[in-house]
Design a protein around this motif. Structure first.
Motif, PDB file in Angstrom:
ATOM      1  N   GLY A   9       0.817  -1.200   0.000  1.00 32.35           N
ATOM      2  CA  GLY A   9       0.000   0.000   0.000  1.00 32.35           C
ATOM      3  C   GLY A   9       0.853   1.253   0.000  1.00 32.35           C
ATOM      4  N   GLY A  10       0.190   2.396  -0.173  1.00 27.36           N
ATOM      5  CA  GLY A  10       0.911   3.656  -0.163  1.00 27.36           C
ATOM      6  C   GLY A  10       0.089   4.777  -0.733  1.00 27.36           C
ATOM      7  N   TRP A  36      -9.938 -10.119  -1.843  1.00 31.49           N
ATOM      8  CA  TRP A  36      -9.550  -8.779  -1.387  1.00 31.49           C
ATOM      9  C   TRP A  36     -10.813  -7.997  -1.051  1.00 31.49           C
ATOM     10  CZ3 TRP A  36      -4.706  -7.255  -0.350  1.00 31.49           C
ATOM     11  CH2 TRP A  36      -3.644  -7.945  -0.951  1.00 31.49           C
ATOM     12  N   PHE A  37     -10.757  -7.284   0.065  1.00 25.89           N
ATOM     13  CA  PHE A  37     -11.817  -6.389   0.483  1.00 25.89           C
ATOM     14  C   PHE A  37     -11.192  -5.042   0.834  1.00 25.89           C
ATOM     15  CE2 PHE A  37     -15.552  -9.170   1.019  1.00 25.89           C
ATOM     16  CZ  PHE A  37     -14.952 -10.405   0.805  1.00 25.89           C
ATOM     17  N   ARG A  38     -12.025  -4.019   0.951  1.00 21.69           N
ATOM     18  CA  ARG A  38     -11.522  -2.724   1.363  1.00 21.69           C
ATOM     19  C   ARG A  38     -12.538  -2.027   2.239  1.00 21.69           C
ATOM     20  NH1 ARG A  38     -11.667   0.409  -4.531  1.00 21.69           N
ATOM     21  NH2 ARG A  38     -13.950   0.617  -4.668  1.00 21.69           N
ATOM     22  N   GLN A  39     -12.018  -1.118   3.056  1.00 26.20           N
ATOM     23  CA  GLN A  39     -12.893  -0.367   3.957  1.00 26.20           C
ATOM     24  C   GLN A  39     -12.412   1.076   4.036  1.00 26.20           C
ATOM     25  OE1 GLN A  39     -13.352  -2.113   7.854  1.00 26.20           O
ATOM     26  NE2 GLN A  39     -15.254  -0.989   8.215  1.00 26.20           N
ATOM     27  N   ALA A  40     -13.278   1.980   3.610  1.00 21.89           N
ATOM     28  CA  ALA A  40     -13.006   3.404   3.701  1.00 21.89           C
ATOM     29  C   ALA A  40     -13.562   3.922   5.031  1.00 21.89           C
ATOM     30  CB  ALA A  40     -13.653   4.133   2.530  1.00 21.89           C
ATOM     31  N   ALA A  92      -8.736   3.529   0.695  1.00 19.58           N
ATOM     32  CA  ALA A  92      -9.290   2.653   1.733  1.00 19.58           C
ATOM     33  C   ALA A  92      -8.159   1.825   2.334  1.00 19.58           C
ATOM     34  CB  ALA A  92     -10.348   1.720   1.149  1.00 19.58           C
ATOM     35  N   VAL A  93      -8.492   1.125   3.396  1.00 23.81           N
ATOM     36  CA  VAL A  93      -7.615   0.071   3.893  1.00 23.81           C
ATOM     37  C   VAL A  93      -8.016  -1.206   3.158  1.00 23.81           C
ATOM     38  CG1 VAL A  93      -6.890  -1.289   5.872  1.00 23.81           C
ATOM     39  CG2 VAL A  93      -7.365   1.158   6.143  1.00 23.81           C
ATOM     40  N   THR A 119      -3.707  -2.953   4.657  1.00 26.05           N
ATOM     41  CA  THR A 119      -2.694  -2.012   4.186  1.00 26.05           C
ATOM     42  C   THR A 119      -3.407  -0.811   3.587  1.00 26.05           C
ATOM     43  OG1 THR A 119      -0.694  -1.774   2.814  1.00 26.05           O
ATOM     44  CG2 THR A 119      -2.471  -3.109   1.892  1.00 26.05           C
ATOM     45  N   GLN A 120      -2.915   0.382   3.923  1.00 27.79           N
ATOM     46  CA  GLN A 120      -3.578   1.618   3.505  1.00 27.79           C
ATOM     47  C   GLN A 120      -3.222   1.964   2.061  1.00 27.79           C
ATOM     48  OE1 GLN A 120      -5.736   3.845   5.314  1.00 27.79           O
ATOM     49  NE2 GLN A 120      -5.959   4.755   3.280  1.00 27.79           N
ATOM     50  N   VAL A 121      -4.241   2.280   1.291  1.00 31.29           N
ATOM     51  CA  VAL A 121      -4.065   2.812  -0.059  1.00 31.29           C
ATOM     52  C   VAL A 121      -4.731   4.178  -0.102  1.00 31.29           C
ATOM     53  CG1 VAL A 121      -4.692   2.555  -2.487  1.00 31.29           C
ATOM     54  CG2 VAL A 121      -3.951   0.558  -1.160  1.00 31.29           C
TER      55      VAL A 121
END
Length: 125
Positions: A9-10, A36-40, A92-93, A119-121
């Motif tokens: 991430g970055g 893969w999942f993401r959470q804002a 999101a993470v 990991t933060q994006v």
């Protein structure tokens, strides 16, 4: 028990690319469906992509279809998420997840048994 560790991430500008990796501890990695999942901030965790045990069958959320690619290397116990044409709304993470029960790629987070720490994006406009 499966331990998952995300990396890659970055911070990236809109239109840029990132590749996330998810390293798994299990020698039985190839027997797990991976996703893969993401959470804002302030939002529910949402599905991004998932792939079958061999990686030959994949599913994507409509919001990332055509921009993101999920893949895996079972010889390295690692899954990847190539993210291209990134948008600010992709911020999101990002979490990787492993499923040892269902056997087919699922969009539901409740079907996954193990999770990484995230990991933060961050995509700037």
């Amino acid at each position: 028990q499966v331990q998952l560790v995300e990396s890659g991430g970055g911070l990236v500008q809109a239109g840029g690319s990132l590749r996330l990796s998810c390293a798994a501890s299990a020698r039985t990695f190839s027997s797990h469906v991976m996703g893969w999942f993401r959470q804002a901030p302030g939002k529910e965790r949402e599905f991004v992509a998932a792939g079958s045990r061999s990686g030959g069958f994949t599913v994507y959320a409509d919001s990332v279809k055509g921009r993101f690619t999920i893949s895996r290397d079972n010889t390295k116990n690692t899954m990847y998420l190539q993210m291209d044409s990134l948008k600010p709304e992709d911020t999101a993470v990002y979490y990787c997840a492993a499923d040892e029960r269902m056997g087919v790629p699922s969009k539901s987070r409740w079907d996954y048994d193990y999770w990484g720490q995230g990991t933060q994006v961050t995509v700037s406009s």
